[in-house]
Structures are given as structure tokens and as C-alpha cells.
Design an enzyme around this catalytic site. Structure first.
Site, PDB file in Angstrom:
ATOM      1  N   GLU A   1       0.825  -1.209   0.000  1.00 53.80           N
ATOM      2  CA  GLU A   1       0.000   0.000   0.000  1.00 53.80           C
ATOM      3  C   GLU A   1       0.864   1.267   0.000  1.00 53.80           C
ATOM      4  O   GLU A   1       0.573   2.227  -0.707  1.00 53.80           O
ATOM      5  CB  GLU A   1      -0.923  -0.023   1.221  1.00 53.80           C
ATOM      6  CG  GLU A   1      -2.155   0.853   1.069  1.00 53.80           C
ATOM      7  CD  GLU A   1      -3.207   0.492   2.115  1.00 53.80           C
ATOM      8  OE1 GLU A   1      -4.117  -0.287   1.779  1.00 53.80           O
ATOM      9  OE2 GLU A   1      -3.094   0.960   3.264  1.00 53.80           O
TER      10      GLU A   1
ATOM     11  N   GLU B   1       2.098   1.630  -3.388  1.00 54.72           N
ATOM     12  CA  GLU B   1       1.021   2.108  -4.263  1.00 54.72           C
ATOM     13  C   GLU B   1       0.809   3.612  -4.076  1.00 54.72           C
ATOM     14  O   GLU B   1       0.674   4.359  -5.050  1.00 54.72           O
ATOM     15  CB  GLU B   1      -0.280   1.350  -3.956  1.00 54.72           C
ATOM     16  CG  GLU B   1      -1.440   1.761  -4.871  1.00 54.72           C
ATOM     17  CD  GLU B   1      -2.767   1.086  -4.504  1.00 54.72           C
ATOM     18  OE1 GLU B   1      -2.778   0.214  -3.608  1.00 54.72           O
ATOM     19  OE2 GLU B   1      -3.788   1.460  -5.112  1.00 54.72           O
TER      20      GLU B   1
ATOM     21  N   CYS C   1      -8.612  -2.111   3.663  1.00 54.57           N
ATOM     22  CA  CYS C   1      -8.488  -3.353   4.433  1.00 54.57           C
ATOM     23  C   CYS C   1      -9.734  -3.662   5.251  1.00 54.57           C
ATOM     24  O   CYS C   1      -9.837  -4.723   5.845  1.00 54.57           O
ATOM     25  CB  CYS C   1      -7.250  -3.335   5.309  1.00 54.57           C
ATOM     26  SG  CYS C   1      -6.961  -1.783   6.084  1.00 54.57           S
TER      27      CYS C   1
ATOM     28  N   SER D   1      -7.475   1.823  -2.480  1.00 56.82           N
ATOM     29  CA  SER D   1      -6.247   1.088  -2.746  1.00 56.82           C
ATOM     30  C   SER D   1      -6.618  -0.262  -3.338  1.00 56.82           C
ATOM     31  O   SER D   1      -7.611  -0.870  -2.959  1.00 56.82           O
ATOM     32  CB  SER D   1      -5.483   0.890  -1.437  1.00 56.82           C
ATOM     33  OG  SER D   1      -4.607  -0.206  -1.558  1.00 56.82           O
TER      34      SER D   1
ATOM     35  N   LYS E   1     -16.040  -9.634   6.949  1.00 56.01           N
ATOM     36  CA  LYS E   1     -15.056 -10.492   6.295  1.00 56.01           C
ATOM     37  C   LYS E   1     -15.709 -11.774   5.803  1.00 56.01           C
ATOM     38  O   LYS E   1     -15.182 -12.457   4.937  1.00 56.01           O
ATOM     39  CB  LYS E   1     -13.931 -10.855   7.273  1.00 56.01           C
ATOM     40  CG  LYS E   1     -13.215  -9.643   7.843  1.00 56.01           C
ATOM     41  CD  LYS E   1     -11.816  -9.468   7.328  1.00 56.01           C
ATOM     42  CE  LYS E   1     -11.139  -8.313   8.041  1.00 56.01           C
ATOM     43  NZ  LYS E   1     -10.283  -7.498   7.218  1.00 56.01           N
TER      44      LYS E   1
ATOM     45  N   GLU F   1     -16.837 -10.833   2.493  1.00 53.02           N
ATOM     46  CA  GLU F   1     -15.646 -10.631   1.678  1.00 53.02           C
ATOM     47  C   GLU F   1     -15.078 -11.954   1.172  1.00 53.02           C
ATOM     48  O   GLU F   1     -14.737 -12.091  -0.008  1.00 53.02           O
ATOM     49  CB  GLU F   1     -14.584  -9.887   2.514  1.00 53.02           C
ATOM     50  CG  GLU F   1     -13.344  -9.514   1.727  1.00 53.02           C
ATOM     51  CD  GLU F   1     -12.226  -8.999   2.632  1.00 53.02           C
ATOM     52  OE1 GLU F   1     -12.167  -9.404   3.808  1.00 53.02           O
ATOM     53  OE2 GLU F   1     -11.418  -8.195   2.155  1.00 53.02           O
TER      54      GLU F   1
ATOM     55  N   GLU G   1     -13.797 -12.588  -6.951  1.00 54.40           N
ATOM     56  CA  GLU G   1     -12.493 -12.095  -7.427  1.00 54.40           C
ATOM     57  C   GLU G   1     -11.368 -12.394  -6.440  1.00 54.40           C
ATOM     58  O   GLU G   1     -10.193 -12.264  -6.779  1.00 54.40           O
ATOM     59  CB  GLU G   1     -12.576 -10.593  -7.728  1.00 54.40           C
ATOM     60  CG  GLU G   1     -12.811  -9.682  -6.524  1.00 54.40           C
ATOM     61  CD  GLU G   1     -14.293  -9.453  -6.211  1.00 54.40           C
ATOM     62  OE1 GLU G   1     -15.122 -10.289  -6.608  1.00 54.40           O
ATOM     63  OE2 GLU G   1     -14.596  -8.433  -5.558  1.00 54.40           O
TER      64      GLU G   1
ATOM     65  N   CYS H   1     -11.096  -2.102  14.070  1.00 53.32           N
ATOM     66  CA  CYS H   1     -11.399  -3.531  14.210  1.00 53.32           C
ATOM     67  C   CYS H   1     -11.498  -3.976  15.661  1.00 53.32           C
ATOM     68  O   CYS H   1     -12.168  -4.966  15.957  1.00 53.32           O
ATOM     69  CB  CYS H   1     -10.335  -4.354  13.527  1.00 53.32           C
ATOM     70  SG  CYS H   1     -10.002  -3.794  11.862  1.00 53.32           S
TER      71      CYS H   1
END
Ligand SMILES: Cc1cc2nc3c(=O)[nH]c(=O)nc-3n(C[C@H](O)[C@H](O)[C@H](O)COP(=O)(O)O)c2cc1C
Ligand code: SF4
Ligand code: SF4
Ligand code: SF4
Ligand code: SF4
Ligand code: SF4
Ligand code: FES
Lengths: 447, 588
Positions: free
Chosen positions: B281, B284, B301, B321, B360, B363, B368, B505
């Protein structure tokens, strides 16, 4: 007149809110006027949710300008430049006439910018309610105007401090407002000349039920119930006996014959377990079962509960279930006590007036007609022969065997030879009473 | 205007500031008033009527919403009050399924606790009709069981206020009132982002995660599977609470030991891939700055946040990102790097993620996210689910000896540790970006401006000659505020961290549930974050690029950050999503 003179006149007049609570209107306006804030609102409660009531509607349709004038006066007195009229969508004519009246008033410069060339401006909007009873409760009404689900908010803070859109707001009933222009015009003393010391002025009632003259009646406060029912209302039809009068709408109470001389006033009605409410008045005669009447009114409030707070959402429903079982002959010893216990807690803990008053019809009928409850529960008997599931029909020996009843009975429950005694099979009987009406010899009785 | 208000509560004099409620005053006087619907700052609506007190008013008043006034005399324990509270509670019970024996919240249920405290001896004091509701369990994240719902609306306000999603609310009236989605569709067909904050708000068992522990047990019992587990940074800061340890106890060692007892073949640390995320990251970000790429870059994230962005702010998708979230990176690395090293076929490996998060779970099901032809992650369980698995396996958690993560993907740094708290990803990224850009060693590692619970945190950061405008938001309602200010052109930034849950989190929708009352004493967002910052401070390595395992994986396998291979394994893309998913169906 300066704003404070308007308020003083109103305070002196002793006008009390006609929407139910009877809060002194002058004091309410003063609270709002003193409440700090640039932006304030004036609201008219034209939701008129009590079933069978149409006092407000008569004003809205008959003299909408009285309302507009009063609201502008209120705006002037409390320092507000914007008002809302919350009217139920079921009143299309009222809405139409209000719209016309507002347009006319704007044209004449009686509302809008710089009214009559002064620096006072005041304009009005109409909001339509969808007919939920609870939206007549002032905080729910404001929540509804704000575009949310019509649910009450806790008070305090009161609308005068934290009202519509969180701004200081003054809310009054249609009939309350309708009194204001006359009071300003004629003075406080004129108004106090009518009615009683504690409740000056007049009050409109929607008289209904077992009464000869139904409709709207306007009487001075303090008039005894007896006068309204027997003189104005013309008494009970068909020579039946008066049993009780229910005042205050679905959450009011039932007043028995022994209390008919009580003067109609806010406080005296509360003392005897009922209330003024917005002016519903339903007369009941000997054929009405008081347990069923309580059940009927509670059924309404259970349906209309908004469901926000526990005691009203669940508690009134549990009370209704108990009443349902009593009128259907499944009442149990202890049910009355359970009803009283629930009623006490619900009245003490409910969030808004709907729940706080919902048990009134039950408590007042227990108070004055406890024997009817006992008869249903212990003897499985409805003294008024109203509750179908407790009703049995019998053919006495007056029967001449004419067969009229057997022929009319849709359930085929009646048997008997021509010219012989007829009998009813209670298992088959659906209690439609057709046979009673048909029998020329009054041989069929309810037991 | 700092006039204090004096009042008495049960005869005790107490002083509170203007604006305080009677409940606040009672707490100050050490008088406990039971509450149910009250959730501080989130749900203050006075609906349940559990907290009623006597004040001299005609009716009892709800202490949680009643402003304290001068000289008020409050009584909290009279016959009248006790009778009323008990009746209210019994009425709630009369419309509740009362299946405590099979209820996930048993022993951590506010209703159950009150029933004991108020000496309810007959849970059938009022019987009557109950409405049976079907279970809504179609969402991969959330299960709704209205048979246990007490209509307190804590979930509704949370979803609306702290998450700015607002997909659940009361419908119908009176006794029929229930909490539903619009048009009563399953939650999975609404704009729900799966954050699970509603679960944490619920006082009872009406909301819970969609459990995947049965699937995990099955994998563990499958002799043909190598089952690899990873644990997110925030799990270790909260798991101990499930076993009675004080909030903020770090239980990393015991957690690893327990996972081995449960039978996992390898125990890896998501902290490792948190470091990997930072490598990717930060690179990036520098790339975007150098090449005039889309800025601000926003972290990706938090899957709750990613769902929110795709659904409510699709115009910000180019800002996200492209980095996968750390546990997805870990899944991809396990099924490639680890598989190669251990000579196992990816198909024989199952990756289980222990996460503080319910989003999650959604997710992990994204098509993908399957870099090696198989889903990167096979099952996601929450911290709570892990605790239940540990208990059901008869493991005496408190007596476990600390153990270490397995070597290959177990190294981590302080930078990774703080990923679990709001601002942590930003701070970790800045530590590494600084050294990449300047080539110098960063001396002051703590970026205090991005720590803490302020709704939106902003800072100007100097990385050598480069100065960055950064912002941090946590909870999607705060994200909304931030994004709206950018949309309106009022603000510009270079780099933004967003976490879907308030506090990050550590307070994720899968973490141990803290009662409304306990929240007033111990804010889990603060205590759990402290554990992470303490861990960071005590670590040998505090910057992601110093992690020896990270150096190794780039040397041996990935090449360099943002390499082709890194892109193939560690990066992803996003898709705009319809707010009304049922419409997609009816159209197609
Ligand atoms: C359940 C409920 C329904 C009500 N409905 C009405 C109504 O339909 N019209 C009305 O004027 N007031 C209604 N009220 C009373 C209002 O809350 C409020 O007291 C009134 O509008 C104040 O005006 P007043 O002071 O002029 O009476 C209702 C109150 C409750 C609790
Ligand atoms: S008392 Fe009834 S109507 Fe009033 S808030 Fe409570 S549930 Fe709603
Ligand atoms: S009440 Fe109706 S059903 Fe019963 S016997 Fe008479 S006619 Fe028949
Ligand atoms: S929600 Fe609470 S009271 Fe209800 S079944 Fe579960 S543990 Fe029992
Ligand atoms: S998971 Fe999050 S978005 Fe979904 S209903 Fe719950 S609070 Fe709302
Ligand atoms: S689901 Fe839970 S939080 Fe939501 S209203 Fe029901 S009991 Fe309250
Ligand atoms: S009404 Fe106060 S806690 Fe629910």
C-alpha cells in the site's frame, strides 16, 4: 396590543386546551414566548383521531379563517413566523377549504410578509396526516411532520422548548384556536362569563350512541351530563334505560347513572375516572354490555398503539386478551385483579398519553360495573344478553306452535310440530335473533 | 453557565452538570437503575420503560431520557417503581421465545440478567399470543431472529446513526411492531454492509453472526485437509474477555496454543500480511503521488468500509487502494508460497480466518478473491465463534501456556499490531512510506495525531520533502462526513484511512459483546486499542519493512512490492453495487 398583552388576555380568560389535556392556553403561549430561540413554530392539531368525533372538522370546514387568524395571533404572541396545520387526509373538504382560506388570507395580506403593513410576518403550511390516532399526540405529530414514523418522543423536553425540528413550538387544538379571536375581540371577562370558574367558556361535544338527537352540541362548561343527555340529546330511544355515558374518546371512561349530575368540567370528569378528551360522548343503554364496551375501546387503542414502548405495545394487548376471554365465557377468577394490575403499570410507565390512558375504559367499567364482570367470569352470563358466546335462546311455554320461528331460522336450529311446543337446539343456534323478532307471542327469550 | 444541578436520588444528594439525565445522576450517586433500550449517545429514546423512577410527576418517568432539574427528588426503589419495572419485564418475556438453553447470548444477555436481578419467579406471568417470525439467515454475515427481539431499537439507531446505512427499522404498529428491512426483504438484499455493529448493539440474542464454526469443525475433522488458521490483530486484544479476563488483556500466546489444541495444522498471524499490506500500500501510494494517480488514496483493508464505498460512494472506487485486505493476502500467500514450500496442493489446503469482523464473511465469498483458482479464504469465524469453539472443546483457556505462531508466516511488527485500531493502518503506512521516500530512519515513530476516537482525524505529515494531507475516519457515518466534505470540494487529502467500525477492528462486529452498562465504565474501543499500542511499543521491529519474514517473502517469492506477481496475488478490484439489490433481481 403587544405580544405580552395578547398572552395576558388569554391567561386572564382562563381558556384551557380543547384537545384533551385542558392545559391553560395562555400559560402554554407564555412558555413558548419565553423559550429562547430565533426560530419558533406554531402548530395546529387538526388530526381529530377520536372515532366518531367531528368537532374540529366542523370548524375547519365552516370557519377556517377563525383558525388562521388565531394562528397568526399566536405567531405574533410567541414570536413565530411559520405555522403548520396538521390535518387528517380523511378530511378532503376541510383540506380544500383550508387551502382556499390560506390563499384568500395571503391575497388580503392577513398572512405572509409584513402583515397589514407591520413588521410582523407569518405564513402557514398544511401537512396531511395518514389517519393514525397516535399522530394526534403532539410529539408524534411533530415527528410525523418531520417526515419520520409517527411516534411520540419523551417529554420533557416539552414542545415549548424542543418542538418541531427541535425548535420551540406551540401546539393547540383546532377548537382551542377557534376560541382565541373571540377572546381577543371581546375580552377575557366576556369569555369568563360563560362556563365555570375552573373551566370557562363552552365546549362542543359529538353526541352519539343510544340517544335521540345525535350530532354536535355546544354547551357551557359546567352543564350537568343529565342536561346534555336528556334535554339537549332528547333522552334514550325506544324507552330503554340509560346505563352509562362514555366521554373522552377511546381512552376516556364510562360514567354511570348515579353520577349524571356531575358538571362537565376538565377536573370533575377526571375525578370520576373519565376525562373531557376532545369531546366524544357516547350514550349507552341497558342493552350494552359494559365488559364488551371496555373491550371495544381497548381494541381500538391496541390497534392504534405505535408500538414504541413496552407497556403499551405488549401490556394493552395482554389486557385485551383477558377481556376477550371474559366476554367469550372463558374468564377466570383473578382476571379482574390481573386487569387492574396491568392497568396500574401501563398507566404508570407508558411513554405517551395513548398508553397512559388506554386502560381507562377498563378501570372505569370495573369501578362502576364490577357485577357485570363477575357475572361473566363466575356465572358465564352476560346480564345485558349482549355477549353472543354467553347467550342462550329458549322458547317458553308461551309458544303456540305457529312455526314462524322454525321457518325463519337460517341455521335450522328450531324443531317442533305445528301447534306444538317448539325447541331450540343451542348447539346449532347462531344467535342471530331472527326468531325472537318473528315470534308474535314473545315466547322466545334470552337467558 | 456552569451552574451545577443539585438533586437527591434515594435520599442521596448529588450534583450534575446542566444537560445530565437522571440516569447520569444516579450513576454518580452509585445508584443502579436497570436499562434495556438505552445505549449511550446512540439510542436514547426512552422506549423500553425499564428505567422508570418516581419524581413526583403524575406517572413514572424514564430516567435514561429525563433531564435532571434543580432540587429534583428521585426515588428509584419504591414499591410502585419495583412493581412497574417487574411488570414491564414480564410483559417483554411474554412475547419472547425464552429459549435460553440454545441461545448464543445466554450468560451475556441483558434481558436474562435483568430477569434474575428483578427476581422474576414466573416467566409466564403474562401469557398470550406470540408472533412467530421466520429466521433471516440469508446474509453471509448476519442472522436476524425476531423471536428474541425486544424492540429496543438499539440496532436500528446503530445502523442509522453510527453506520449511516439505515437498512433496518420498525414496521407495523402496536403488538405487530417488528424490526425489519424495507419491504421485508432478507438483509442480504438490502444495502447492509455486513459490519455487524447491530449485533454488538443488541442486548439479546436477536442478532448474531452467521456461524461458520460448523464448517470449521468439519474441516478440522477431515483427514484429507491441511487446515491453516490465521488471526487478525484485533482478536488477541479481546478474546480474553470471553474467558473473564479484564478488557484490554493481550492473549496472543494462549490464543495460539488454543488454536493448536483445536487441531489446526498451521497457525499463522494476519499481522504478517498486515505488514505485507503496508509494503504494497505504501508503494502504491508513492506510485500514485509520483505518477499523478487518483488521490486521495483510501485504504481498503476493512470490508465493511469497502462494501459501503461500493454501495453508497461508488464514485470513490478509483480512490480505493487495490490492496486486498490482510487476511485475503494471507489466504493467497498460503495457497501459493506456503503450498510450494510445504509441497501441498492448494486444493488440499483450507484457510480459516479468525476475525473481529462479520463483513469479512461476505468478503471471503467474493469471486475475485481467488488468486490460485480457489477461494483465498475458505471460512471466516469471529472472535466470539473462536471462544465458543474453545469452550466446546473443553480447553481450559486460562491455564494454557503461551505459544508462538508458526514460523513461515508468523513474524510481525508493531506496525501490524496497531492495524486493529483506528489510525493504525495510517500510522503503519506512514512509518514505512517515510523510510522509503527519505531513505532515512524514522526517529519519532508515534503519530499521535491519527490515534484516538475523534470522529475524523486530520494531519499534515512531512515525509522528507514531501508533505501529505491525511485523514482518518472510523465508523461509516464518519466516513460519510469525510467523503461528503471531499465531494463538496471543501477538503482535499492525499491519503485516507477508513475503517468500517467505530474505533476500528478492535470494536468490530465479531468481537466479544460488551453490555450497554459495561460500555459506560469501559469503552472497548479505548481499552482494546491500548493493548495493541502497548504491544507495538514493546516489539523489536516496529516498521513493516523491517519484518524478517516480509524481507524473505519478497526475496524468495514476490520480487518487489507491486511486482507483477504481487499484483496477481495481493491486489483486487471493486464493483459499484446497487442499494436495492432486489431490483437487480427483478430487472434481470
Ligand atoms: C393518543 C393521543 C391522541 C391525541 N389526539 C389529538 C387530536 O386528534 N387532536 C388534538 O387536538 N389533540 C390530540 N391529542 C392531544 C395533543 O397531544 C395535545 O395535547 C393537544 O394538541 C394540545 O392542544 P390544546 O392544548 O389546545 O388542547 C392527543 C393526545 C394523545 C395522547
Ligand atoms: S404509549 Fe403506546 S402509543 Fe404511546 S409511545 Fe408507547 S407504544 Fe406508542
Ligand atoms: S337466534 Fe337465529 S339461529 Fe338461533 S334459533 Fe333463533 S333464528 Fe335460529
Ligand atoms: S435472548 Fe437472552 S433471554 Fe432470550 S433466549 Fe437468549 S439468553 Fe435467553
Ligand atoms: S450489519 Fe451493519 S449495515 Fe448491516 S444491518 Fe447491521 S449495522 Fe446495519
Ligand atoms: S434486534 Fe436486538 S437491538 Fe434490534 S431491536 Fe431487537 S432486541 Fe433491540
Ligand atoms: S426507557 Fe430507559 S432504558 Fe429503556
Amino acid at each position: 396590543m403587544r405580544p405580552r398583552d395578547v398572552i395576558k388576555t388569554l391567561k386572564d380568560s382562563g381558556l384551557r386546551g380543547r384537545g384533551g389535556g385542558g392545559f391553560p392556553t395562555g400559560i402554554k403561549w407564555e412558555l413558548c414566548a419565553k423559550s429562547p430561540g430565533e426560530k419558533k413554530y406554531v402548530i395546529c392539531n387538526a388530526d381529530e383521531g377520536d372515532p366518531g368525533a367531528f368537532m374540529d372538522r366542523s370548524v375547519l370546514e365552516g370557519d377556517p379563517h377563525a383558525l388562521l387568524e388565531a394562528m397568526a395571533l399566536c405567531g405574533y404572541a410567541v414570536g413565530s413566523d411559520e405555522g403548520y396545520i396538521y390535518v387528517r387526509a380523511e378530511y378532503p373538504i376541510a383540506v380544500k377549504r383550508l387551502e382556499i382560506a390560506i390563499r384568500q388570507a395571503r391575497e388580503y395580506g392577513l398572512i405572509g410578509q409584513n402583515i397589514l403593513g407591520t413588521d410582523f410576518s407569518f405564513d402557514l403550511h398544511i401537512r396531511l396526516g395518514a389517519g393514525a390516532f397516535v399522530c394526534g399526540e403532539e410529539t408524534a405529530l411533530m415527528t410525523s411532520i418531520e417526515g419520520n414514523r409517527g411516534e411520540p418522543r419523551p417529554k420533557p423536553p416539552f414542545p415549548a422548548v424542543h418542538g418541531l425540528y427541535g425548535k420551540p413550538s406551540n401546539i393547540n387544538n383546532v377548537e382551542t384556536f377557534a376560541n382565541v379571536p373571540q377572546i381577543i375581540l371581546n375580552g377575557a371577562a366576556w369569555f369568563k362569563g360563560m362556563g365555570t370558574k375552573r373551566s370557562p367558556g363552552t365546549k362542543v361535544f359529538a353526541l352519539g350512541g343510544k340517544i335521540n338527537n345525535t350530532g354536535l352540541v355546544e354547551v357551557p362548561m359546567g352543564t350537568p351530563l343529565r342536561t346534555v343527555i336528556y334535554d339537549v340529546g332528547g333522552g334514550i330511544p325506544k324507552g330503554k334505560k340509560f346505563k352509562a355515558v362514555q366521554t373522552g374518546g377511546p381512552s376516556g371512561g364510562c360514567i354511570p347513572a348515579s353520577l349524571l349530575d356531575v358538571p362537565i368540567e376538565y377536573d370533575s370528569l377526571v375525578e370520576i375516572g373519565s376525562m373531557m378528551g376532545s369531546g366524544g360522548m357516547i350514550v349507552l343503554d341497558e342493552d350494552n354490555c359494559m365488559v364488551d364496551i371496555a373491550r371495544f375501546f381497548l381494541d381500538f387503542t391496541v390497534d392504534e398503539s405505535c408500538g414504541k414502548c413496552t407497556p403499551c405495545r405488549v401490556g394493552t394487548r395482554r389486557m385485551l386478551e383477558i377481556l376477550n376471554r371474559i366476554v367469550s365465557g372463558h374468564g377466570q377468577e383473578g382476571d379482574i385483579e390481573k386487569l387492574e394490575q396491568l392497568a396500574e403499570s401501563i398507566m404508570d410507565t407508558a411513554l405517551c398519553g395513548l398508553g397512559q390512558t388506554a386502560p381507562n375504559p377498563v378501570l372505569s367499567t370495573i369501578r362502576y360495573f364490577r357485577d357485570e364482570y363477575d357475572a361473566h367470569i363466575r356465572d358465564k352470563h352476560c346480564p345485558s344478553h349482549h355477549c353472543k358466546e354467553l347467550l342462550h335462546l329458549e322458547i317458553t311455554d308461551k309458544c303456540r306452535g305457529c312455526t314462524a320461528c322454525a321457518r325463519v331460522c337460517p341455521a335450522g336450529a328450531i324443531t317442533g310440530e305445528s301447534r306444538g311446543q317448539h325447541v331450540i337446539d343451542t348447539e346449532k343456534c347462531i344467535k342471530c335473533n331472527s326468531c325472537i323478532e318473528k315470534c308474535r307471542f314473545d315466547a322466545i327469550i334470552k337467558v | 453557565m456552569n451552574d451545577m444541578i443539585k438533586l437527591t436520588i434515594d435520599g442521596l444528594e448529588v450534583e450534575v452538570p446542566q444537560g445530565a439525565t437522571v440516569l447520569d445522576a444516579a450513576r454518580k450517586a452509585n445508584v443502579r437503575i436497570p436499562t434495556l433500550c438505552f445505549l449511550e449517545e446512540i439510542n436514547e429514546i426512552g422506549a423500553c420503560r425499564m428505567c422508570v423512577v418516581e419524581t413526583g410527576a403524575r406517572t413514572l418517568q424514564a430516567a435514561c431520557v429525563l433531564p435532571a432539574t434543580q432540587s429534583m427528588v428521585v426515588k428509584t426503589n419504591t414499591r410502585r417503581v419495583r412493581h412497574a419495572r417487574k411488570t414491564v419485564l414480564e410483559l417483554i418475556l411474554s412475547n419472547h421465545d425464552k429459549k435460553c438453553l440454545s441461545c448464543i447470548r445466554s450468560q451475556n444477555c441483558e434481558l436474562q440478567r435483568l430477569a434474575l436481578e428483578l427476581e422474576v419467579t414466573d416467566d409466564n406471568a403474562f401469557t398470550g399470543e406470540r408472533i412467530e417470525y421466520p429466521l433471516d439467515d440469508l446474509s453471509p454475515s448476519i442472522v436476524r431472529d425476531n423471536n428474541k427481539c425486544i424492540n429496543c431499537r438499539r440496532c436500528v439507531s446503530t445502523c442509522y446513526t453510527t453506520q449511516a446505512v439505515g437498512v433496518i427499522g420498525p414496521i407495523d404498529r402496536g403488538f405487530e411492531t417488528s424490526i425489519e428491512t424495507a419491504w421485508d426483504t432478507p438483509l442480504s438484499e438490502t444495502a447492509c454492509i455486513g459490519c455487524g455493529q447491530c449485533i454488538n448493539a443488541c442486548p439479546v440474542g436477536a442478532l448474531r453472526e452467521k456461524e461458520e464454526s460448523p464448517k470449521v469443525w468439519k474441516l478440522l475433522h477431515d483427514p484429507d485437509k491441511i487446515v491453516v488458521v490465521q488471526t487478525a490483530p484485533a482478536v488477541r486484544a479481546a478474546l480474553g474477555e470471553e474467558f473473564g479476563l479484564p478488557m484490554g488483556t493481550n492473549v496472543t500466546g494462549k490464543m495460539v496454543a488454543a488454536l493448536r489444541r483445536l487441531g489446526f495444522d498451521q497457525v499463522f498471524d494476519t499481522d504478517f500480511t498486515a505488514d505485507l499490506t503496508i509494503m504494497e500500500e505504501a508503494t502504491e501510494l508513492i506510485g500514485r503521488i509520483k505518477n499523478q494517480g487518483v488521490l486521495p488514496m483510501i485504504t481498503s483493508c476493512s470490508p465493511g468500509w469497502v462494501n459501503y464505498c461500493e454501495t453508497f460512494y461508488p464514485d470513490f472506487i478509483p480512490n480505493l487502494s487495490s490492496c486486498k485486505s490482510p487476511h485475503e493476502m494471507m489466504g493467497a500467500v498460503i495457497k501459493s508460497y506456503y503450498a510450494e514450500k510445504a509441497h501441498i496442493l492448494p486444493k488440499d489446503i483450507a484457510v480459516v480466518s479468525v476475525m473481529p469482523c462479520t463483513a469479512k464473511k461476505i468478503e471471503a465469498g467474493r469471486e475475485e478473491l481467488a488468486a490460485n483458482g480457489y477461494p483465498d479464504v475458505d471460512a471466516v469465524i469471529t472472535t466470539r465463534e473462536l471462544a465458543r469453539m474453545i469452550r466446546s472443546n473443553g480447553i481450559n483457556f486460562l491455564n494454557l501456556k503461551d505459544e508462538d505462531f508458526d514460523n513461515l508466516l508468523g513474524d510481525s511488527t508493531g506496525a501490524a499490531a496497531i492495524f486493529g485500531a483506528t489510525g493504525g493502518v495510517m500510522e503503519a503506512a506512514l512509518r514505512t512510506a517515510y523510510e522509503i521516500i527519505t531513505g532515512e530512519t524514522l526517529q519519532a515513530l508515534d503519530f499521535h495525531a491519527v490515534r484516538g476516537l475523534e470522529a475524523v482525524k486530520e494531519a499534515d505529515v512531512k515525509l522528507g520533502s514531501l508533505s501529505l494531507k491525511v485523514a482518518v475516519a472510523h465508523g461509516t457515518a464518519n466516513a460519510k462526513t469525510l467523503l461528503d466534505s471531499i465531494r463538496a470540494g471543501e477538503k482535499t487529502y492525499d491519503f485516507i484511512e477508513i475503517m468500517g467500525c467505530p474505533g476500528g477492528c478492535v470494536n468490530g462486529g465479531g468481537q466479544p459483546i460488551v453490555s450497554a452498562e459495561e460500555r459506560l465504565r469501559h469503552d472497548p474501543r479505548i481499552y482494546r486499542a491500548k493493548a495493541l499500542y502497548a504491544a507495538d511499543a514493546g516489539m523489536t521491529y516496529r516498521k513493516s519493512h523491517e519484518n524478517p519474514g516480509i524481507k524473505r517473502i519478497y526475496e524468495e517469492f514476490l520480487g518487489e512490492p507491486n511486482s507483477h506477481k504481487a499484483h496477481q496475488l495481493l491486489h483486487t478490484h471493486y464493483t459499484p453495487r446497487n442499494k436495492y439489490k432486489y431490483r437487480e433481481k427483478s430487472v434481470s
